[in-house]
Write a protein that holds these residues in place. Structure first.
Motif, mmCIF file in Angstrom:
data_model
loop_
_atom_site.group_PDB
_atom_site.id
_atom_site.type_symbol
_atom_site.label_atom_id
_atom_site.label_comp_id
_atom_site.label_asym_id
_atom_site.label_seq_id
_atom_site.Cartn_x
_atom_site.Cartn_y
_atom_site.Cartn_z
ATOM 1 N N ASN A 39 0.807 -1.224 0.000
ATOM 2 C CA ASN A 39 0.000 0.000 0.000
ATOM 3 C C ASN A 39 0.837 1.269 0.000
ATOM 4 O OD1 ASN A 39 0.928 0.184 2.607
ATOM 5 N ND2 ASN A 39 -1.081 0.300 3.578
ATOM 6 N N ALA A 40 2.170 1.105 -0.012
ATOM 7 C CA ALA A 40 3.042 2.279 -0.048
ATOM 8 C C ALA A 40 4.447 1.848 -0.465
ATOM 9 C CB ALA A 40 3.097 2.937 1.335
ATOM 10 N N GLY A 41 5.225 2.836 -0.924
ATOM 11 C CA GLY A 41 6.583 2.538 -1.367
ATOM 12 C C GLY A 41 7.432 1.930 -0.264
ATOM 13 N N MET A 42 7.093 2.267 0.994
ATOM 14 C CA MET A 42 7.951 1.827 2.097
ATOM 15 C C MET A 42 7.817 0.348 2.441
ATOM 16 S SD MET A 42 5.694 1.324 4.764
ATOM 17 C CE MET A 42 6.767 1.419 6.181
ATOM 18 N N ASN A 43 6.761 -0.321 1.962
ATOM 19 C CA ASN A 43 6.513 -1.715 2.378
ATOM 20 C C ASN A 43 7.715 -2.621 2.182
ATOM 21 O OD1 ASN A 43 2.947 -2.075 1.496
ATOM 22 N ND2 ASN A 43 3.963 -0.830 3.014
ATOM 23 N N VAL A 67 -1.905 -0.916 -4.166
ATOM 24 C CA VAL A 67 -3.350 -1.163 -4.165
ATOM 25 C C VAL A 67 -3.870 -0.824 -2.778
ATOM 26 C CG1 VAL A 67 -5.068 -3.010 -4.103
ATOM 27 C CG2 VAL A 67 -3.503 -2.851 -6.027
ATOM 28 N N ARG A 68 -4.930 -0.029 -2.738
ATOM 29 C CA ARG A 68 -5.520 0.292 -1.441
ATOM 30 C C ARG A 68 -7.005 -0.028 -1.468
ATOM 31 N NH1 ARG A 68 -2.588 5.864 0.805
ATOM 32 N NH2 ARG A 68 -0.543 4.873 1.017
ATOM 33 N N VAL A 69 -7.340 -1.228 -1.064
ATOM 34 C CA VAL A 69 -8.755 -1.599 -1.040
ATOM 35 C C VAL A 69 -9.119 -2.333 0.229
ATOM 36 C CG1 VAL A 69 -9.331 -1.702 -3.469
ATOM 37 C CG2 VAL A 69 -8.141 -3.597 -2.444
ATOM 38 N N GLU A 90 0.326 4.570 -8.561
ATOM 39 C CA GLU A 90 1.774 4.467 -8.421
ATOM 40 C C GLU A 90 2.235 5.522 -7.420
ATOM 41 O OE1 GLU A 90 3.849 3.773 -12.453
ATOM 42 O OE2 GLU A 90 1.844 4.456 -12.946
ATOM 43 N N MET A 91 3.209 5.157 -6.610
ATOM 44 C CA MET A 91 3.713 6.084 -5.612
ATOM 45 C C MET A 91 5.188 6.362 -5.857
ATOM 46 S SD MET A 91 3.692 5.770 -1.467
ATOM 47 C CE MET A 91 1.937 5.916 -1.266
ATOM 48 N N LEU A 92 5.493 7.658 -6.017
ATOM 49 C CA LEU A 92 6.891 8.066 -6.173
ATOM 50 C C LEU A 92 7.438 8.304 -4.772
ATOM 51 C CD1 LEU A 92 5.958 10.810 -8.787
ATOM 52 C CD2 LEU A 92 7.045 8.629 -9.369
ATOM 53 N N PHE A 158 -0.255 12.105 10.905
ATOM 54 C CA PHE A 158 0.468 11.009 11.543
ATOM 55 C C PHE A 158 0.217 9.791 10.684
ATOM 56 C CE2 PHE A 158 1.704 7.757 14.465
ATOM 57 C CZ PHE A 158 2.685 8.347 15.241
ATOM 58 N N TRP A 159 1.269 9.322 9.972
ATOM 59 C CA TRP A 159 1.047 8.241 8.999
ATOM 60 C C TRP A 159 1.385 6.888 9.594
ATOM 61 C CZ3 TRP A 159 3.193 4.241 6.163
ATOM 62 C CH2 TRP A 159 2.397 3.769 5.109
ATOM 63 N N GLU A 160 0.489 5.924 9.359
ATOM 64 C CA GLU A 160 0.732 4.559 9.841
ATOM 65 C C GLU A 160 0.497 3.583 8.702
ATOM 66 O OE1 GLU A 160 -0.515 3.705 13.725
ATOM 67 O OE2 GLU A 160 -1.357 5.696 14.081
ATOM 68 N N TRP A 199 2.052 15.089 -1.965
ATOM 69 C CA TRP A 199 3.252 14.411 -1.456
ATOM 70 C C TRP A 199 3.162 14.356 0.057
ATOM 71 C CZ3 TRP A 199 8.751 15.922 -3.709
ATOM 72 C CH2 TRP A 199 9.655 14.874 -3.450
ATOM 73 N N ASN A 200 3.563 13.251 0.589
ATOM 74 C CA ASN A 200 3.549 13.088 2.035
ATOM 75 C C ASN A 200 4.948 12.703 2.497
ATOM 76 O OD1 ASN A 200 2.783 12.732 4.668
ATOM 77 N ND2 ASN A 200 1.803 10.737 4.340
ATOM 78 N N LEU A 201 5.497 13.519 3.402
ATOM 79 C CA LEU A 201 6.830 13.194 3.933
ATOM 80 C C LEU A 201 6.634 12.643 5.340
ATOM 81 C CD1 LEU A 201 8.716 16.529 3.026
ATOM 82 C CD2 LEU A 201 8.087 14.647 1.513
ATOM 83 N N VAL A 202 6.970 11.368 5.518
ATOM 84 C CA VAL A 202 6.768 10.749 6.828
ATOM 85 C C VAL A 202 8.102 10.671 7.557
ATOM 86 C CG1 VAL A 202 5.830 8.767 8.073
ATOM 87 C CG2 VAL A 202 4.934 9.341 5.808
ATOM 88 N N PHE A 203 8.072 11.107 8.811
ATOM 89 C CA PHE A 203 9.274 11.049 9.632
ATOM 90 C C PHE A 203 9.129 9.802 10.510
ATOM 91 C CE2 PHE A 203 8.005 15.615 9.066
ATOM 92 C CZ PHE A 203 8.745 15.792 7.905
ATOM 93 N N ILE A 222 13.280 8.393 6.935
ATOM 94 C CA ILE A 222 12.419 9.182 6.047
ATOM 95 C C ILE A 222 11.713 8.234 5.085
ATOM 96 C CG2 ILE A 222 12.399 10.815 4.107
ATOM 97 C CD1 ILE A 222 12.766 12.232 6.771
ATOM 98 N N ASP A 223 10.396 8.440 4.965
ATOM 99 C CA ASP A 223 9.588 7.666 4.012
ATOM 100 C C ASP A 223 8.675 8.668 3.343
ATOM 101 O OD1 ASP A 223 7.510 6.199 2.793
ATOM 102 O OD2 ASP A 223 6.517 5.856 4.724
ATOM 103 N N THR A 224 8.859 8.890 2.048
ATOM 104 C CA THR A 224 7.961 9.841 1.394
ATOM 105 C C THR A 224 7.160 9.138 0.309
ATOM 106 O OG1 THR A 224 9.125 10.660 -0.570
ATOM 107 C CG2 THR A 224 9.903 11.456 1.580
ATOM 108 N N GLY A 225 5.993 9.686 0.047
ATOM 109 C CA GLY A 225 5.153 9.109 -0.991
ATOM 110 C C GLY A 225 4.405 10.205 -1.719
ATOM 111 N N SER A 226 4.606 10.215 -3.028
ATOM 112 C CA SER A 226 3.939 11.219 -3.842
ATOM 113 C C SER A 226 3.040 10.489 -4.837
ATOM 114 C CB SER A 226 5.013 12.043 -4.568
ATOM 115 O OG SER A 226 4.407 12.862 -5.534
#
Ligand code: ALA
Length: 858
Positions: A39-43, A67-69, A90-92, A158-160, A199-203, A222-226
């Motif tokens: 569900n995100a680039g960081m997985n 995929v987010r379902v 797609e997430m950059l 706050f991203w989880e 864009w979301n920048l997660v710390f 750092i985990d970012t997703g655009s």
């Protein structure tokens, strides 16, 4: 800037800043802590964030398919109804594993957006987490964003990843699309359609525990997703993601299939967008190995496909459309994600089947639902009974979410708790049923055949060696094995001389290794398998045959046809197949012929087959009637039963046969054929073993090595082997002649010695000589120096032999019989010369004494 340029500009920016470009991971994550779908680039980096693996690089950048379902970030209800929500996107992203932190990530994001991507900085708004003074300070003082465009929010910042796992405060970047899109007030107060989060920048600093507490991670990350489609929307300056180059061409395909234009009616637009969005998510999920089922990932896929089909049916579109929509997705995205194009035929066949299956139940399901909804309304019920939702799910394949959506339109919720209870009960029942399988006898097979009809064989071509199918029955086999039955199958069931296929059948809950496929009753294929996990009736499965093995089998099968045609051409038209066995390693062909074919005949057969192969004609099959096939001159095999319709296989200029087996599509695929042996297996029946393809190549290479080894032993070249062998044989013949001469001389001398030593009767023991040598010696003694009778005996190993030369008086046969009895044996020969043999060496001396007595009394 188009889609490809956007991807490469983003990742290129970070590659220049020492980031490793990492390819997109599968939609099916491997880490046990990851969500159901990526569900995100960081997985794919979870172990690095958690500190349980040392990252091979400290900075990374990627374009990740997502995929987010399900779970925390389920956007499905929004899809099609907003300008920006998608089930697949797609997430950059850029990532730091304990390397740089906020002070670096924030200025880089700004630099990329306002530099290479060319966005207007004055339209950019920032949100930060409630108490994140540090992030706000960097945005304001380092980057220079005016403080009125920086807002603080709570939860939104706050991203989880999921209920547990890596998380942390974040800072979102929004782009103001102007008044036309909604109310002012910035992202915190204004309209989400106007201030689009790009864009979301997660710390990433914490690990969320199961009990809800936050554990600090070893190092801040750092985990970012655009959102790729959202940025594209802004760059292309189009009103929504749906008008971007990434999605509009797929919507165009939906327009064509539905016969409705986009942009005229809001409800139609929602449906066209859902079709485009679901085409992407379903195609990508199938390409990554998910198949529709009633559980887990397969269930989500099923729900997506059915949602799309239902949406189209509501527009009144009755024709199959999901396979064509998938093709649309593959056309747009196949360059970036080649698997979509490579696996298109599998993707389409999964969709075609699911759509077909769903259609069959949709009509009855909908009328059941409408009735139940009417009843609920008129009876003033608060909810649709869980029982009804369960029946819709179980009998009509309605995903519960779909029933909920449909019921909601009538303003009635579903009794979800009662539904879940019914589901649990059913799962228990299914497991019980699988644990006590019925015993397989013919009636069980007949019952399956009656209930579901014949197994459809679909595996003739390589593109259908892996197909989705449904499990329709499971019976217990011997020694803990199972027999699995499918509605359709790529597995060829043993028949017509061709062996059964092997391979795998995989469902959401189990995996079967198929070691053989047979037809216990005609028309029904039993996949004999060992199962790990559990497989249930009614599950969807992916059935895959062992492709290299099948390729070898079909080479041998078509090779058998060519062999039969060539044998008839060379030996005569009386030749018919009497039996055959076609496997992966070799083919066996039995035929009638009154004598063993000469070597030249066999060579001519092999030559003809191989010439047919080189001719490389296409192998064609025609379905026709038996009468027409016979009229066309097709060979039919004794003992084979043919139905109304027969399959006629033409393989090159000489072969036309009725056959249900699998064949190469062009003769060249067979490769070389080599006859391994020819022998008799009964009166007028011959048997040939032959190999083709890799088997023939392997055999030829082996022969070549053997000849080279022989040449080395003969101290010559492979071409000189025959000549060297001839020379060697000649020398051996000469040596044998010499040896015989020497033996004769030795015998004569010994005979002379024996004759000289005795009187007219010679009886002597010569151990170490066999019956033949004793006989020759006795004969040589007789007549020398007036010898009238000679008896010689000797022990050689555990055998004893006696020879008597009497010239007829007394009768040599009678004599050796009498003596033979004393050494535990018997003998024979002529009255003049006879031998006896026995197994009792201890009786020899007595036998020789008896001989002396017998001859003395003459
Ligand atoms: N993982 C973060 C997100 O998905 C970047 O928003």
């Amino acid at each position: 800037m188009d889609a490809n340029q956007l991807r490469s500009t983003f990742t290129g920016f970070f590659v220049e800043r020492q980031h490793r470009l990492v390819p997109s991971a599968s939609l099916i994550p491997t880490d046990r802590r990851a969500p159901l779908f990526t569900n995100a680039g960081m997985n794919q980096f979870i172990p690095y964030f958690m500190g349980d693996e040392v990252p091979p690089f400290r900075r990374a950048t990627s374009v990740q398919k997502c995929v987010r379902v399900r779970g925390k970030h389920d956007d499905i209800d929004m899809v099609g109804r907003t300008t920006r929500h998608l089930s697949f996107f797609e997430m950059l992203g850029n990532f730091s594993f304990g390397d740089y932190f906020k002070d670096q990530a924030i200025p880089w994001a700004w630099e990329l957006l306002t530099g290479p991507l060319g966005l207007d900085g004055d339209r950019i708004w920032i949100t930060v987490y409630t108490d994140d003074d540090e992030a706000e300070q960097i945005w304001r003082d380092v980057v220079g964003v005016p403080h009125e465009r920086i807002q603080r929010t709570g939860e939104d910042n706050f991203w989880e990843m999921g209920e547990t796992g890596p998380c942390g405060p974040c800072s979102e970047i929004h782009y103001d699309r102007g008044e036309a899109f909604g109310s002012p007030g910035g992202p915190a107060q204004g309209d989400g359609e106007r201030y689009v989060e790009i864009w979301n920048l997660v710390f990433t600093q914490y690990d969320r525990m199961a009990d809800g507490t936050l554990e600090p991670l070893p190092r801040p990350n750092i985990d970012t997703g655009s959102g790729f489609e959202r940025v594209l929307m802004v760059l292309e300056d189009v009103p929504s993601v749906w008008e971007t180059g990434a999605l509009r061409p797929i919507i165009a395909r939906a327009e064509a299939l539905c016969g409705r234009p986009y942009g005229e009616d809001p409800e139609t637009d929602v449906i066209l967008r859902v079709l485009a969005d679901h085409a992407r998510s379903t195609a990508f999920l199938i390409a990554d190995g998910v198949i529709p089922s009633n559980d887990g990932r397969g269930y989500v896929l099923r729900r997506l496909i059915r949602r799309a089909v239902l949406a189209a049916r509501r527009l009144g579109v009755e024709s199959r459309l999901t396979p064509s929509m998938a093709e649309g997705a593959a056309e747009v995205m196949g360059d970036t994600y080649p698997a979509l194009r490579d696996q298109l035929s599998l993707i389409q066949s999964v969709l075609d089947r699911e759509e077909g299956g769903f259609d069959r139940t949709l009509r009855t399901g909908l009328s059941l639902l409408n009735e139940a909804l009417d009843e609920a309304r008129s009876g003033g019920a608060a909810a649709l009974p869980g029982e009804v939702a369960f029946r819709l799910h179980d009998t009509h394949g309605f995903p519960i979410e779909m029933t909920e959506e449909l019921a909601k339109e009538s303003g009635i919720p579903v009794d979800r708790a009662a539904f879940e209870a019914a589901m649990d009960e059913q799962r228990t029942r299914a497991r019980e049923a699988a644990r006590t399988p019925k015993v397989a006898d013919e009636s069980a097979y007949r019952a399956l055949l009656d209930a579901d009809g014949e197994t459809v064989f679909v595996g003739r071509r390589p593109d259908s060696y892996a197909v989705p199918a449904r499990v329709i029955g499971i019976l217990a086999g011997d020694k803990g094995t199972a027999e699995i039955f499918l509605d359709r199958t790529p597995f060829y069931a043993e028949g017509g001389g061709q062996v059964g296929d092997t391979g795998t059948i995989v469902t959401e809950t189990g995996r079967a290794e198929v070691f053989d496929t047979i037809a216990p009753v005609p028309g029904l294929s039993a996949h004999r398998a060992r199962v790990t996990g559990e497989i249930f009736v009614d599950q969807d499965a992916l059935a895959t045959i062992d492709a290299p093995r099948r390729e070898a089998i079909r080479r041998n099968h078509t090779g058998t046809h060519l062999l039969q045609a060539a044998l008839r051409a060379v030996l005569g038209d009386h030749v018919h197949q009497q039996g055959s066995s076609v496997g992966p390693d070799q083919l066996r062909f039995d035929f009638n012929h009154h004598q063993g074919p000469a070597a030249e005949e066999l060579a001519a057969v092999a030559e003809m087959v191989n010439k047919d192969v080189i001719g490389d004609d296409e192998v064609t099959t025609t379905e026709t009637t038996l009468a027409d096939a016979e009229a066309a001159g097709a060979m039919a095999n004794f003992g084979d039963k043919y139905g109304e319709v027969v399959r006629m296989v033409r393989a090159g200029p000489h072969s036309l046969e009725l056959c249900g087996g699998t064949h190469v599509h062009a003769l060249g695929q067979i490769g070389p054929m080599s006859i391994v042996s020819e022998s008799s297996i009964g009166a007028n029946t011959r048997r040939i073993f032959a190999v083709t393809g890799e088997g023939a190549i392997g055999r030829t290479l082996l022969r070549q090595r053997q000849i080279e080894d022989a040449a080395r032993l003969l101290r010559t070249e492979p071409d000189g082997v025959i000549e060297a062998l001839e020379r060697l044989l000649e020398r051996q013949r000469e040596a044998e002649r010499t040896l015989q001469g020497l033996r004769r001389n030795a015998l004569e001398q010994e005979a002379a010695g024996l004759a000289a030593a005795g009187g007219d009767v010679v009886v002597a023991r010569r151990d170490g000589l066999g019956a033949d040598e004793l006989r020759a010696l006795a004969q040589a003694v007789l007549g020398r120096d007036g010898v009238r009778a000679a008896v010689l005996g000797g022990v050689s190993g555990d055998k004893v032999a006696l020879a008597a030369a009497t010239g007829g008086t007394p009768d040599a046969v009678a004599l050796v019989k009498e003596l033979g009895a004393l050494v535990g044996g018997s003998g024979g020969g002529s009255a003049e010369l006879a031998v006896a043999g026995g197994r009792n060496p201890s009786g020899l001396d007595e036998a020789l004494n008896a001989a002396r007595r017998a001859l003395a009394s003459q």
